[in-house]
Motif scaffolding. Sequence first.
Motif, PDB file in Angstrom:
ATOM      1  N   GLU A 212       3.883   5.630  10.834  1.00  0.00           N
ATOM      2  CA  GLU A 212       4.007   6.270   9.525  1.00  0.00           C
ATOM      3  C   GLU A 212       5.107   5.553   8.751  1.00  0.00           C
ATOM      4  O   GLU A 212       6.244   5.452   9.223  1.00  0.00           O
ATOM      5  CB  GLU A 212       4.350   7.752   9.668  1.00  0.00           C
ATOM      6  N   VAL A 213       4.763   5.030   7.573  1.00  0.00           N
ATOM      7  CA  VAL A 213       5.722   4.277   6.770  1.00  0.00           C
ATOM      8  C   VAL A 213       6.725   5.245   6.159  1.00  0.00           C
ATOM      9  O   VAL A 213       6.352   6.214   5.491  1.00  0.00           O
ATOM     10  CB  VAL A 213       5.000   3.471   5.672  1.00  0.00           C
TER      11      VAL A 213
ATOM     12  N   ASN B  44      -8.130   9.526 -10.347  1.00  0.00           N
ATOM     13  CA  ASN B  44      -6.869  10.262 -10.437  1.00  0.00           C
ATOM     14  C   ASN B  44      -5.953   9.999  -9.254  1.00  0.00           C
ATOM     15  O   ASN B  44      -4.780  10.358  -9.296  1.00  0.00           O
ATOM     16  CB  ASN B  44      -7.161  11.764 -10.548  1.00  0.00           C
ATOM     17  N   LYS B  45      -6.480   9.403  -8.186  1.00  0.00           N
ATOM     18  CA  LYS B  45      -5.657   9.066  -7.033  1.00  0.00           C
ATOM     19  C   LYS B  45      -5.004   7.712  -7.250  1.00  0.00           C
ATOM     20  O   LYS B  45      -5.298   6.994  -8.198  1.00  0.00           O
ATOM     21  CB  LYS B  45      -6.502   9.056  -5.752  1.00  0.00           C
ATOM     22  N   SER B  46      -4.115   7.358  -6.345  1.00  0.00           N
ATOM     23  CA  SER B  46      -3.432   6.067  -6.441  1.00  0.00           C
ATOM     24  C   SER B  46      -4.375   4.961  -6.003  1.00  0.00           C
ATOM     25  O   SER B  46      -4.983   5.033  -4.932  1.00  0.00           O
ATOM     26  CB  SER B  46      -2.176   6.073  -5.561  1.00  0.00           C
ATOM     27  N   LEU B  47      -4.513   3.951  -6.837  1.00  0.00           N
ATOM     28  CA  LEU B  47      -5.340   2.792  -6.527  1.00  0.00           C
ATOM     29  C   LEU B  47      -4.448   1.650  -6.081  1.00  0.00           C
ATOM     30  O   LEU B  47      -3.268   1.591  -6.450  1.00  0.00           O
ATOM     31  CB  LEU B  47      -6.171   2.400  -7.754  1.00  0.00           C
ATOM     32  N   PRO B  48      -4.955   0.711  -5.272  1.00  0.00           N
ATOM     33  CA  PRO B  48      -6.356   0.549  -4.841  1.00  0.00           C
ATOM     34  C   PRO B  48      -6.693   1.394  -3.618  1.00  0.00           C
ATOM     35  O   PRO B  48      -5.825   1.707  -2.811  1.00  0.00           O
ATOM     36  CB  PRO B  48      -6.422  -0.947  -4.510  1.00  0.00           C
ATOM     37  N   ILE B  49      -7.977   1.698  -3.487  1.00  0.00           N
ATOM     38  CA  ILE B  49      -8.498   2.378  -2.308  1.00  0.00           C
ATOM     39  C   ILE B  49      -9.857   1.768  -1.972  1.00  0.00           C
ATOM     40  O   ILE B  49     -10.541   1.228  -2.838  1.00  0.00           O
ATOM     41  CB  ILE B  49      -8.638   3.905  -2.525  1.00  0.00           C
TER      42      ILE B  49
ATOM     43  N   ALA C  49       0.822  -1.208   0.000  1.00  0.00           N
ATOM     44  CA  ALA C  49       0.000   0.000   0.000  1.00  0.00           C
ATOM     45  C   ALA C  49       0.855   1.257   0.000  1.00  0.00           C
ATOM     46  O   ALA C  49       0.504   2.260  -0.637  1.00  0.00           O
ATOM     47  CB  ALA C  49      -0.932  -0.013   1.209  1.00  0.00           C
ATOM     48  N   SER C  50       2.006   1.239   0.691  1.00  0.00           N
ATOM     49  CA  SER C  50       2.868   2.420   0.741  1.00  0.00           C
ATOM     50  C   SER C  50       3.524   2.691  -0.608  1.00  0.00           C
ATOM     51  O   SER C  50       3.880   3.834  -0.896  1.00  0.00           O
ATOM     52  CB  SER C  50       3.928   2.238   1.820  1.00  0.00           C
ATOM     53  N   CYS C  51       3.702   1.637  -1.435  1.00  0.00           N
ATOM     54  CA  CYS C  51       4.256   1.860  -2.772  1.00  0.00           C
ATOM     55  C   CYS C  51       3.301   2.681  -3.624  1.00  0.00           C
ATOM     56  O   CYS C  51       3.731   3.475  -4.477  1.00  0.00           O
ATOM     57  CB  CYS C  51       4.548   0.520  -3.446  1.00  0.00           C
ATOM     58  N   GLN C  52       1.991   2.478  -3.431  1.00  0.00           N
ATOM     59  CA  GLN C  52       0.986   3.243  -4.171  1.00  0.00           C
ATOM     60  C   GLN C  52       0.688   4.589  -3.513  1.00  0.00           C
ATOM     61  O   GLN C  52       0.308   5.540  -4.190  1.00  0.00           O
ATOM     62  CB  GLN C  52      -0.314   2.430  -4.279  1.00  0.00           C
ATOM     63  N   CYS C  53       0.852   4.644  -2.201  1.00  0.00           N
ATOM     64  CA  CYS C  53       0.496   5.854  -1.455  1.00  0.00           C
ATOM     65  C   CYS C  53       1.625   6.177  -0.484  1.00  0.00           C
ATOM     66  O   CYS C  53       1.611   5.721   0.663  1.00  0.00           O
ATOM     67  CB  CYS C  53      -0.828   5.652  -0.719  1.00  0.00           C
ATOM     68  N   PRO C  54       2.646   6.932  -0.909  1.00  0.00           N
ATOM     69  CA  PRO C  54       3.761   7.259  -0.002  1.00  0.00           C
ATOM     70  C   PRO C  54       3.270   8.057   1.202  1.00  0.00           C
ATOM     71  O   PRO C  54       2.312   8.824   1.140  1.00  0.00           O
ATOM     72  CB  PRO C  54       4.687   8.097  -0.892  1.00  0.00           C
TER      73      PRO C  54
END
Length: 674
Positions: free
Chosen positions: A380-381, A447-452, A347-352
């Motif tokens: 916090e990653v 437009n955001k990073s998926l998945p969510i 998940a952190s790869c898609q959402c830093p």
Amino acid sequence: MGDLQCLQDFIRCLDEQSLPRILQICSGVYFQGSVYELSGSEVCLSTGDLVKVIGLNALSVFCEEIATGNSFELSAEYSGQFTLIAEDLPYNTIEEIVGLCPIGVDACGSFSFKSRNKLNVENFTVPAEEPLTLILIEVAEDGTRQARCQLTGQNMVSAEILLPLSLKGEFYECECDRGYSLQEIMTSARLKTRRFRSTHAKNIGGPIIFSPVYEIKAIMHMRKDIVKFPSTLEVDVQDVTEQFEDLVFITPLSIAEVASQPQESFPTMAEILEGPGGNAFFKCNWIQELYKDRHLVLHGLGHTQMVLASTPKGRKEKKYFLISQGYSGRMRRKAREFVSVYELYLASCQCPGLKVSVTRHCEAVEEEGIPALSVGDQLEVLDRTVNSPGTQSIQNLICKRTTEVDDEDDEDEEDDSEELSLPLFMAGHFMEKLTDNKKYNLKDLINKSLPIDIKVVTRDKELETDPLVGLTSLKLEETFLETVVLISLPNKPDWCFELPVRWLQMSLCFTSEPLPWPDSGSPKLYVETVTEVTENFYHEYHKATNKVEEPPPRPPKRKPSTTAVPKKSSKSKSGLPKKGSKVTEQLENLSLGKAKVRRAPAPPLPDDDDDNSMEPPPILPRKSISISDSITQPNTYVRGPIMANSARRTSDSEHDYETVDETFKNTHDSIMHY
């Protein structure tokens, strides 16, 4: 109009690049009105019928030895090689060579010929019997066509020469060592009529000719569906393509072929010739309307961005959806749950900068580098590192842990924070921290990073029923571009649905029916933007896109304990520990709070020579018990008559039990039970 030919001979010489061809049934075994069942469908071939051949599928090849007349059959996938046998008949001009050579002009470099006589071309002389290899055809400035040929002389010196196509002479084909595959021979109209020799001549023999057997794919003039029949039917046909060029045949189209039509062809009416039988991809309502002979309104085609979504696993069956970009429902983001550090890493790869909260305690394991986590810890990653303890490489996720200060009086004190190294194989329970409660539309989330994870809070008002409303959670996994055909039913022309071209196999044909609305203009269209799909579609999509998730890393093997493992104590031959061993000393030190009493040794076994050894032991007299003894020492193990047998079995036990209360004593206590 072509000559009258046997169907098999016509197909054998037919160039597939010239399809479609219109044939007329002239004569043969199939007389007027005959009906035959071919390939699972009834086909009627009557004299005078028109058949439009639209495709050929090679089934097998019959090979006949010219010398012996023996024949055998080869599969269409046969991988052996064959060499072309040069013809003995002469060519009179270069133009005749170009027109009759077994290979097309684009690939005629392997065709070689020779002249019986010497050739004089301008200032160049070609000796007799000298091989010439045809390279290509050129057009001179004056418009004349010339053949560029390669001449190989002595010492392998080559030169190129231009020969006019009108050049006359006596030319013969040269032998060629090139090998041809069966597939190459069957796809060339000129090669199919030639003689060949197998490269394994010992197994097959002399020159052979090929007779391919095809499955002919055609449409009849007065029939809607496609018919298939073998090319071996004994019927005579005539090529009438030029005569009936303007004749209108019903043309079956696949969904992919419909999507390739120009936009000017829409809107139009269509009829289903073959529905998507055995559908395994869609669970929506409109899939039930796609059956044979059903009429449809085709509004157009386009490329739509879609979102693949799924519900979480739970007690209810998991669902999958394709959501079109036109979906107008409103949705809120929902905090994601993670059950391992590896999921946090993905998940952190898609959402830093991902932030989570620990929802379950985790004990520390020093041997594996697992730190302790408490409920409420904020993580916090930050980054991912690779540590190398010893010989095994372990990947870790670097997180910053923050512990909030609960003391309200000390407002100036900052939160305590530290960096933690969490192994990717570590299990845990984490909840994503979200700071907003905003309502989003689908375009904003794409437009955001998926998945969510989201929850639909406002339905799409343009849909009759919104299947996404009421779902507790929905994961938007990824987006992709899909080619779709916009279709509606004639009774509801304004309610449309999108057919994904890649995932439907069906056949349509355009019809001349009028559109189901007035000439003033088409109605406002409402599009079904949510399509429920099956689990099979979900897995097939990931196979097609080659997106296979890697398994999470395994924990390292535990190192052997540093404490010495006690050796097994030696035992005597009887299986008991030897005297003086540690086990024996421990057994001797065991007690139940009483003085140690050493058990008396067992009596010796009787000698075999003793005459009385076979006699049974003497019976001891039963111990007499007086009534007074039974009164002074009641049987405290018996609570009632039902427990009499149990008391008798445990009468010799040394355990202490509580005495029965006086209020529960009765007359049975004074009776000894056996």
